[in-house]
Design a protein around this motif. Sequence first.
Motif, short mmCIF file in Angstrom:
data_model
loop_
_atom_site.label_atom_id
_atom_site.label_comp_id
_atom_site.label_asym_id
_atom_site.label_seq_id
_atom_site.Cartn_x
_atom_site.Cartn_y
_atom_site.Cartn_z
N HIS A 144 1.21 -1.05 0.14
CA HIS A 144 0.04 0.09 0.33
C HIS A 144 1.20 0.83 -0.15
O HIS A 144 0.91 2.37 -0.70
CB HIS A 144 -0.72 -0.14 0.96
CG HIS A 144 -1.85 0.95 1.81
ND1 HIS A 144 -2.79 1.50 0.52
CD2 HIS A 144 -2.30 2.52 1.98
CE1 HIS A 144 -3.69 2.59 0.86
NE2 HIS A 144 -3.00 2.89 1.87
N GLU A 194 -7.97 15.06 -0.44
CA GLU A 194 -6.46 16.15 -1.34
C GLU A 194 -4.82 15.18 -0.43
O GLU A 194 -5.09 14.90 0.51
CB GLU A 194 -6.53 17.63 -1.41
CG GLU A 194 -6.50 18.08 -0.33
CD GLU A 194 -7.57 18.41 0.25
OE1 GLU A 194 -8.56 17.76 0.82
OE2 GLU A 194 -7.34 19.26 1.12
N PRO A 195 -4.57 14.62 -1.53
CA PRO A 195 -3.00 14.38 -0.85
C PRO A 195 -2.94 15.58 -0.77
O PRO A 195 -2.14 16.05 -0.84
CB PRO A 195 -2.36 13.79 -2.15
CG PRO A 195 -2.94 14.24 -2.89
CD PRO A 195 -4.85 14.97 -3.09
N ARG A 209 -9.88 8.02 -2.37
CA ARG A 209 -8.42 7.02 -1.71
C ARG A 209 -8.63 5.26 -1.29
O ARG A 209 -9.29 5.46 0.11
CB ARG A 209 -6.81 7.20 -1.90
CG ARG A 209 -6.63 8.30 -2.44
CD ARG A 209 -4.62 8.16 -2.47
NE ARG A 209 -4.84 9.30 -1.19
CZ ARG A 209 -3.27 10.09 -1.29
NH1 ARG A 209 -2.63 9.52 -1.65
NH2 ARG A 209 -3.04 10.44 -0.93
N PHE A 210 -7.92 4.35 -1.09
CA PHE A 210 -8.21 3.65 -0.92
C PHE A 210 -7.59 3.39 0.32
O PHE A 210 -6.58 3.47 0.42
CB PHE A 210 -7.74 2.13 -1.77
CG PHE A 210 -8.82 2.17 -2.71
CD1 PHE A 210 -9.69 1.70 -3.41
CD2 PHE A 210 -8.05 2.70 -4.11
CE1 PHE A 210 -10.74 1.14 -3.53
CE2 PHE A 210 -8.94 2.21 -5.21
CZ PHE A 210 -10.25 1.83 -5.17
N PRO A 211 -8.08 2.91 1.60
CA PRO A 211 -6.79 2.73 2.27
C PRO A 211 -6.72 1.10 2.44
O PRO A 211 -6.52 0.58 2.23
CB PRO A 211 -8.23 2.42 3.96
CG PRO A 211 -9.15 1.99 3.49
CD PRO A 211 -8.95 2.87 2.05
N GLU A 223 -1.35 7.78 -8.05
CA GLU A 223 -1.01 7.46 -6.52
C GLU A 223 -3.13 7.07 -6.17
O GLU A 223 -2.74 7.81 -4.83
CB GLU A 223 -2.30 9.36 -6.89
CG GLU A 223 -0.22 10.78 -6.76
CD GLU A 223 -1.47 11.60 -6.98
OE1 GLU A 223 -2.12 11.85 -8.11
OE2 GLU A 223 -0.93 12.74 -6.37
N GLY A 224 -3.75 6.43 -6.49
CA GLY A 224 -4.86 5.50 -6.06
C GLY A 224 -5.60 6.45 -5.74
O GLY A 224 -7.05 5.53 -5.09
N ASP A 249 -1.30 11.51 5.72
CA ASP A 249 -0.35 12.30 4.15
C ASP A 249 -0.11 13.74 4.30
O ASP A 249 1.11 14.27 3.71
CB ASP A 249 -0.38 11.31 3.02
CG ASP A 249 -1.99 12.56 2.20
OD1 ASP A 249 -2.70 12.93 3.08
OD2 ASP A 249 -2.16 12.11 1.40
N THR A 274 3.29 1.92 -3.24
CA THR A 274 2.13 1.69 -4.20
C THR A 274 1.39 3.58 -4.42
O THR A 274 1.94 4.42 -4.66
CB THR A 274 0.97 0.53 -5.36
OG1 THR A 274 0.30 0.80 -3.51
CG2 THR A 274 2.17 -0.11 -5.35
N ILE A 275 0.35 3.37 -3.33
CA ILE A 275 -0.93 4.51 -3.50
C ILE A 275 -0.62 5.72 -3.01
O ILE A 275 -0.44 6.83 -3.01
CB ILE A 275 -2.27 4.40 -2.73
CG1 ILE A 275 -2.88 3.56 -3.33
CG2 ILE A 275 -3.06 5.24 -2.19
CD1 ILE A 275 -4.51 2.86 -3.38
N HIS A 276 1.17 5.87 -1.60
CA HIS A 276 2.15 6.97 -1.48
C HIS A 276 3.36 6.49 -2.08
O HIS A 276 3.82 6.44 -1.36
CB HIS A 276 1.79 6.54 0.21
CG HIS A 276 -0.26 6.32 0.56
ND1 HIS A 276 -0.28 7.43 0.49
CD2 HIS A 276 -0.39 5.89 1.02
CE1 HIS A 276 -1.99 7.70 1.08
NE2 HIS A 276 -1.69 6.47 1.70
N MET A 293 1.27 2.94 6.33
CA MET A 293 -0.06 2.97 6.33
C MET A 293 -0.32 3.93 6.06
O MET A 293 -1.81 3.82 4.87
CB MET A 293 -0.51 2.44 7.67
CG MET A 293 -2.39 1.91 7.54
SD MET A 293 -2.43 1.05 8.99
CE MET A 293 -1.96 -0.51 8.69
#
Lengths: 552, 552
Positions: free
Chosen positions: A18, B343-344, B362-364, B432-433, A222, A21-23, A246
């Motif tokens: 996780h 937002e990121p 986004r997914f956790p 970024e998911g 984040d 990729t996503i972060h 996470m």
Amino acid sequence: MLSTMQDVPLIVSRILRHGSTIHGDAQVTTWTGDAEAPHRRSFAEIGDRAAQLAHALREELGVLPEERIGTLMWNNAEHVEAYFAVPSMGSVLHTLNLRLPSEQLVWIVGHAADRVILVNGSLLALLAPLLPQLHTVEHVVVVGPGDRALLDGCRPAVHEYEELLAGRPTAYEWPELDEREAAAMCYTSGTTGDPKGVVFSHRSIYLHAMQVNMGESMSLTDADTTLPVVPMFHVNAWGLPHATFMTGVGMLMPDRFLQPAPLAEMIETERPTHAAAVPTIWQGLLTELADKPRDISCLKTVTIGGSACPPALMKEFEERHGVRVCHAWGMTETSPLGTIAREPGSALTPEEAWPYRLTQGRFPASVEARLAGPDGELMPWDGESAGELEVRGPWIAGAYYGGEGAEPVRPEDKFSPDGWLRTGDVGVITREGFLTLTDRAKDVIKSGGEWISSVALENHLMAHEAIAEAAVVAVPDGKWGERPLAAVVLAEDAGAVTYQELRAFLGERVARWQLPERWARIEEVPKTSVGKFDKKVIRARYAAGALDVTML
Amino acid sequence: MLSTMQDVPLIVSRILRHGSTIHGDAQVTTWTGDAEAPHRRSFAEIGDRAAQLAHALREELGVLPEERIGTLMWNNAEHVEAYFAVPSMGSVLHTLNLRLPSEQLVWIVGHAADRVILVNGSLLALLAPLLPQLHTVEHVVVVGPGDRALLDGCRPAVHEYEELLAGRPTAYEWPELDEREAAAMCYTSGTTGDPKGVVFSHRSIYLHAMQVNMGESMSLTDADTTLPVVPMFHVNAWGLPHATFMTGVGMLMPDRFLQPAPLAEMIETERPTHAAAVPTIWQGLLTELADKPRDISCLKTVTIGGSACPPALMKEFEERHGVRVCHAWGMTETSPLGTIAREPGSALTPEEAWPYRLTQGRFPASVEARLAGPDGELMPWDGESAGELEVRGPWIAGAYYGGEGAEPVRPEDKFSPDGWLRTGDVGVITREGFLTLTDRAKDVIKSGGEWISSVALENHLMAHEAIAEAAVVAVPDGKWGERPLAAVVLAEDAGAVTYQELRAFLGERVARWQLPERWARIEEVPKTSVGKFDKKVIRARYAAGALDVTML
């Protein structure tokens, strides 16, 4: 009746996948001593390199599932890579406390049967002399700059970290492990007896990381960057590396630059929003900032744990630097998050909030607590009845590692018959669940059938302007069983304060029967390797007649 | 190698015990229609009464572990008591959707084999006529005011909730259950075929509640009060009752007062900091506030889910009322938290943040995602390649309830061979998911080998001032396979807008080949029982020739 939910394990590789990729754009910034040139590595790169490390360990060094990999490393990006690669491949990350005495390190590596040690080049001078005694270690992998010549002629094979990784695949088929399998281990720096190994599971690490990120705990997202000054060999850096992956929290890693001056510089330069360390680190930082002012207002919250934090320190941070200090309590056996001290609700004024914030805090839902009184009976949560704190939960230890092939061990003084952890901490809990610790069970002063809190006496003494540090210990007394002895370190500009004045100062704050009769001046309070007051040393000095004690 | 952690299950009774002790002073406030006299009950009282309810169910009604207890209730304190008592005692809470057609309710109660139904007195008119067909139901327990005469002569035994509880012990020895056991169930309001039962485990509910409280999700703490407008029969009110007991968040419960006027009044009076509902509720609230201004600035965040939220609605909330709207996506099968749209990072301006906030989010870490393309191949996360969303995780369904004694069922169109949930939602995911859903798989318009997003066309149309609502559906086309049909509801003050003008308006926003040729005016967009656009009704009307279609 079973549910229809998917059966998906809570494992470290899921956090790694996780985060990388996503972060993937989040960063681990490692301090190099040069504010112009810190080292930066993205979570995506760390994901790639964790896969390369796993390939190297498996294919080059032959590491098998369940085998222990030791790390003797500072807080840096490569240590994060090991944090994720080793558990994700099914092996066990064993963080070694570089501040332990040599003989304890040797004992621990042997007990864990570490087959490989990853070591920072800057720590070779510490490791090299021990290698002849580290019989289980077959491979030493050196990470980062340092004098390799120190390893000349050593028995284990020596590898360069970067060479091991180079060219290997940046993906790894992480196995779908049982979440109850071992992921990491950490030995307590026990002040009595042999060190004890706590073995964290994938499940405990995963759940603990969720808790760290909950609004009631550290609430990291984040939008944050955290500075874990707490070493990665100290209870998984309080779970921060897992919590950050996470949710995409940036990490600022101090590497070996743990002195107040570089810490102040890296905070001003890199602007973390959160930091975590033991009180002594923050005390040093305050002194540094008084000498050389720097802007640390980027810090929204500083989490302090590891030992009780003097109220004066918390207030100075808040009033002088605009940084909110948040108390937490935990230990190696609690992963470590046991409590965190936020005031309840939203309706309190700052002044009303302080009494709550000065406690150890409240338990999250996953940590059940109870107080065992002097005779083992359960004590009420009334804020007054003291007992030894016992806890239970999915990230709380229920045993210690017994060694390879051996059963886990459950010493009676550490675990209750029904499996709760006996923390060794004595305190009270309010009706609302706020914990205040007053003493270690072994430090508590049992005077005439009553308990005297040595920590309360210490905190009151340290609020006196003439006192730099104070430790209060129990000493044998013919009449009362035990009585408190106050060992004080005078401040540099203390002037000519007398014990009578200090005793009178205390007398305004605690009951008369709690006042120490015995006083001694010491140069400094002895500390354990993780910076806690080591009061058994003071007791030993007293027993040996090595303290200059005045009776009032 | 096993860890040395305690083996403590993640079960609902743990959340109850925690909430009713450490957060015992937190409150559930239930709206009564009288702003002067809302009903208040503390978490401690709810803990006591949950124990009494469990004793009553067990000892008076003979309820056994694993048996299903139906609830036909609004959002109120007694429903919260059932939420905790029933799973904690080892039975299964089955929330009944009071908006379903009668024949579906009858089918669902029979399929779940509910033995007891707890019903609000205000809903007896709904339940009473169905009772002759509810053959499994042996006991009806009536909660709160309502005309008991409606139950005269019914077969099941009738009980008064308060009488059942009165005088029973306020403690219960909650069993230490396996966390994978069933805790609650909820049938999807499936628009095709029989409803499907999703059975939540203790584990899934517990983990989901932790996620709800994480900083990246709803970040609720005891400084918050949440208003769950989303019904408690709609995916456990999005997990909010469990999340609130986990961290001491206050609850404001609307009971049956779900109309815009009382919602506005209860927000202004009780000042919740958070609320959760589907977009249609919020649309109504905005209209109400325009008519009769009220101060709703107490709301820091409103979580919107259940169907895609029009951007205009989000912006109006934010700009006119200072309330931040946060998009979330989920479904019954995902417990429901699948994504949430923040937002990121921290560095974006509000304008830069909007494109992220308008996605589904986004997914956790606990929700793994992938996109399956038209031929089942995995699609890249490039923000452009569309596919059906498939998810995997510890609170994601892997099957549906098969009925008493039967195996769970795994329809091929709902679960992939490797066990992932096929959501039926089509969309894209960025690197970024961030997920953007464009269509339901069954609504997607397959035109000449390309997919046209009906939702994108709808959103563009609804941004036109003359349009109140718009639904775009696929209709068969000899040349292209399928083509879009636009069914529009004109605003009251729309004036004389033409289809040509609307088509030209769309033409400035999407590619020419996506523009609908077929247009029809309708009085309103048909909706499902939970307020979603029910596009299959429009397709059926078109097929039956019941729409007045203009070809451009």
